[in-house]
Design a protein around this motif. Structure first.
Motif, PDB file in Angstrom:
ATOM      1  N   GLY A 107       0.875  -1.160   0.000  1.00  0.00           N
ATOM      2  CA  GLY A 107       0.000   0.000   0.000  1.00  0.00           C
ATOM      3  C   GLY A 107       0.915   1.213   0.000  1.00  0.00           C
ATOM      4  N   GLN A 108       0.420   2.357  -0.391  1.00  0.00           N
ATOM      5  CA  GLN A 108       1.262   3.558  -0.378  1.00  0.00           C
ATOM      6  C   GLN A 108       0.379   4.788  -0.232  1.00  0.00           C
ATOM      7  OE1 GLN A 108       3.700   4.188  -3.881  1.00  0.00           O
ATOM      8  NE2 GLN A 108       5.189   5.305  -2.685  1.00  0.00           N
ATOM      9  N   ILE A 109       0.833   5.727   0.601  1.00  0.00           N
ATOM     10  CA  ILE A 109       0.152   7.005   0.744  1.00  0.00           C
ATOM     11  C   ILE A 109       1.229   8.072   0.930  1.00  0.00           C
ATOM     12  CG2 ILE A 109      -0.187   6.734   3.243  1.00  0.00           C
ATOM     13  CD1 ILE A 109      -2.928   8.220   2.759  1.00  0.00           C
ATOM     14  N   GLY A 110       1.047   9.217   0.273  1.00  0.00           N
ATOM     15  CA  GLY A 110       2.073  10.243   0.374  1.00  0.00           C
ATOM     16  C   GLY A 110       1.609  11.597  -0.106  1.00  0.00           C
ATOM     17  N   ILE A 111       2.506  12.552   0.034  1.00  0.00           N
ATOM     18  CA  ILE A 111       2.291  13.923  -0.418  1.00  0.00           C
ATOM     19  C   ILE A 111       3.504  14.327  -1.238  1.00  0.00           C
ATOM     20  CG2 ILE A 111       3.263  14.943   1.685  1.00  0.00           C
ATOM     21  CD1 ILE A 111       1.056  17.125   1.413  1.00  0.00           C
ATOM     22  N   GLU A 112       3.280  15.160  -2.257  1.00  0.00           N
ATOM     23  CA  GLU A 112       4.390  15.594  -3.103  1.00  0.00           C
ATOM     24  C   GLU A 112       4.238  17.073  -3.437  1.00  0.00           C
ATOM     25  OE1 GLU A 112       4.123  13.137  -6.588  1.00  0.00           O
ATOM     26  OE2 GLU A 112       2.533  14.353  -7.461  1.00  0.00           O
ATOM     27  N   TYR A 113       5.384  17.674  -3.758  1.00  0.00           N
ATOM     28  CA  TYR A 113       5.401  19.060  -4.197  1.00  0.00           C
ATOM     29  C   TYR A 113       6.176  19.121  -5.512  1.00  0.00           C
ATOM     30  CZ  TYR A 113       5.979  24.069  -4.427  1.00  0.00           C
ATOM     31  OH  TYR A 113       5.948  25.367  -4.843  1.00  0.00           O
ATOM     32  N   ASN A 114       5.550  19.694  -6.524  1.00  0.00           N
ATOM     33  CA  ASN A 114       6.172  19.875  -7.831  1.00  0.00           C
ATOM     34  C   ASN A 114       6.692  21.308  -7.924  1.00  0.00           C
ATOM     35  OD1 ASN A 114       5.494  17.275  -9.255  1.00  0.00           O
ATOM     36  ND2 ASN A 114       3.468  17.935  -8.614  1.00  0.00           N
ATOM     37  N   PHE A 115       8.002  21.457  -7.919  1.00  0.00           N
ATOM     38  CA  PHE A 115       8.607  22.771  -8.040  1.00  0.00           C
ATOM     39  C   PHE A 115       8.411  23.307  -9.449  1.00  0.00           C
ATOM     40  CE2 PHE A 115      10.835  20.849  -4.497  1.00  0.00           C
ATOM     41  CZ  PHE A 115      10.945  21.902  -3.599  1.00  0.00           C
ATOM     42  N   ARG A 116       8.633  24.608  -9.615  1.00  0.00           N
ATOM     43  CA  ARG A 116       8.525  25.211 -10.958  1.00  0.00           C
ATOM     44  C   ARG A 116       9.626  24.700 -11.873  1.00  0.00           C
ATOM     45  NH1 ARG A 116       6.711  31.098  -8.853  1.00  0.00           N
ATOM     46  NH2 ARG A 116       4.562  30.480  -8.462  1.00  0.00           N
ATOM     47  N   ILE A 117      10.774  24.361 -11.307  1.00  0.00           N
ATOM     48  CA  ILE A 117      11.818  23.676 -12.070  1.00  0.00           C
ATOM     49  C   ILE A 117      11.412  22.208 -12.156  1.00  0.00           C
ATOM     50  CG2 ILE A 117      13.618  25.317 -11.408  1.00  0.00           C
ATOM     51  CD1 ILE A 117      14.552  23.266  -9.303  1.00  0.00           C
ATOM     52  N   PRO A 118      11.995  21.402 -13.028  1.00  0.00           N
ATOM     53  CA  PRO A 118      11.525  20.015 -13.180  1.00  0.00           C
ATOM     54  C   PRO A 118      11.979  19.081 -12.044  1.00  0.00           C
ATOM     55  CG  PRO A 118      13.290  20.454 -14.722  1.00  0.00           C
ATOM     56  CD  PRO A 118      12.988  21.756 -14.039  1.00  0.00           C
ATOM     57  N   LEU A 119      11.587  19.418 -10.818  1.00  0.00           N
ATOM     58  CA  LEU A 119      11.946  18.628  -9.645  1.00  0.00           C
ATOM     59  C   LEU A 119      10.697  18.390  -8.810  1.00  0.00           C
ATOM     60  CD1 LEU A 119      14.209  17.422  -7.791  1.00  0.00           C
ATOM     61  CD2 LEU A 119      14.235  19.652  -6.658  1.00  0.00           C
ATOM     62  N   THR A 120      10.523  17.153  -8.360  1.00  0.00           N
ATOM     63  CA  THR A 120       9.424  16.780  -7.480  1.00  0.00           C
ATOM     64  C   THR A 120      10.005  16.222  -6.193  1.00  0.00           C
ATOM     65  OG1 THR A 120       7.971  16.266  -9.339  1.00  0.00           O
ATOM     66  CG2 THR A 120       7.390  15.300  -7.235  1.00  0.00           C
ATOM     67  N   LEU A 121       9.478  16.685  -5.073  1.00  0.00           N
ATOM     68  CA  LEU A 121       9.882  16.223  -3.752  1.00  0.00           C
ATOM     69  C   LEU A 121       8.668  15.554  -3.117  1.00  0.00           C
ATOM     70  CD1 LEU A 121      12.122  16.376  -1.528  1.00  0.00           C
ATOM     71  CD2 LEU A 121      10.998  18.472  -0.768  1.00  0.00           C
ATOM     72  N   SER A 122       8.853  14.358  -2.567  1.00  0.00           N
ATOM     73  CA  SER A 122       7.719  13.648  -1.972  1.00  0.00           C
ATOM     74  C   SER A 122       8.122  12.999  -0.655  1.00  0.00           C
ATOM     75  CB  SER A 122       7.189  12.575  -2.930  1.00  0.00           C
ATOM     76  OG  SER A 122       8.159  11.569  -3.131  1.00  0.00           O
TER      77      SER A 122
END
Length: 154
Positions: A107-122
């Protein structure tokens, strides 16, 4: 219960996060994985991972696949999404005596943030229920899958 919650949430008529495109990066934690995500539909994606765990008594490599549903959290701030998913994992555990092939449901649950540059942090949590164990037969709940993800959007 987690799988039922994920199924219910996937059918609720809320605004979905954008999943178009692909990402490549790392899930840092336990296990550390090389991670690849690809959009399947407007609101779902597939995450594939190649992981490694090093134990004092051997090394475990794993291949995982998780189908994720993604929801938009731009009301917090543009670029935020949360996601939940289900999937499976196949491992290869080897020590000096023998090799084993553990199989697990994830199972998986999470939150992510997509920066304006092509980088995603989760940040996500990925519990698992191991169907076949290191020694071949024991079932076990594995709740140690908290990871920080750093991914480049392709």
């Amino acid at each position: 219960m987690f799988f039922a919650l994920a199924l219910v949430m996937s059918t609720v008529g809320t605004s979905f996060g954008q999943t178009n495109g692909q990402t490549l990066g790392l899930r840092l934690g336990y296990p550390t994985e090389l991670s690849f995500q690809t959009g399947l539909t407007k609101s779902t994606r597939l995450e594939l991972g190649l992981g490694i765990r090093d134990y004092s008594y051997g090394t475990n490599f794993s291949f995982s696949g998780v189908h994720q549903w993604v929801w938009d959290l731009s009301s917090l701030s543009p670029g935020f999404n949360w996601y939940a998913g289900v999937g499976g994992q196949l491992g290869v555990y080897s020590n000096s005596n023998k090799s084993y092939y553990p199989l697990a449901l994830l199972g998986q649950i999470g939150i992510e943030y997509n920066f304006r540059i092509p980088l995603t942090l989760s940040l996500d949590y990925r519990p698992a229920f191991q169907l076949t164990g290191i020694y071949g037969s024991e079932n076990a709940f594995i709740g140690d899958g908290i990871c920080l993800g750093l991914r480049y959007r392709l």
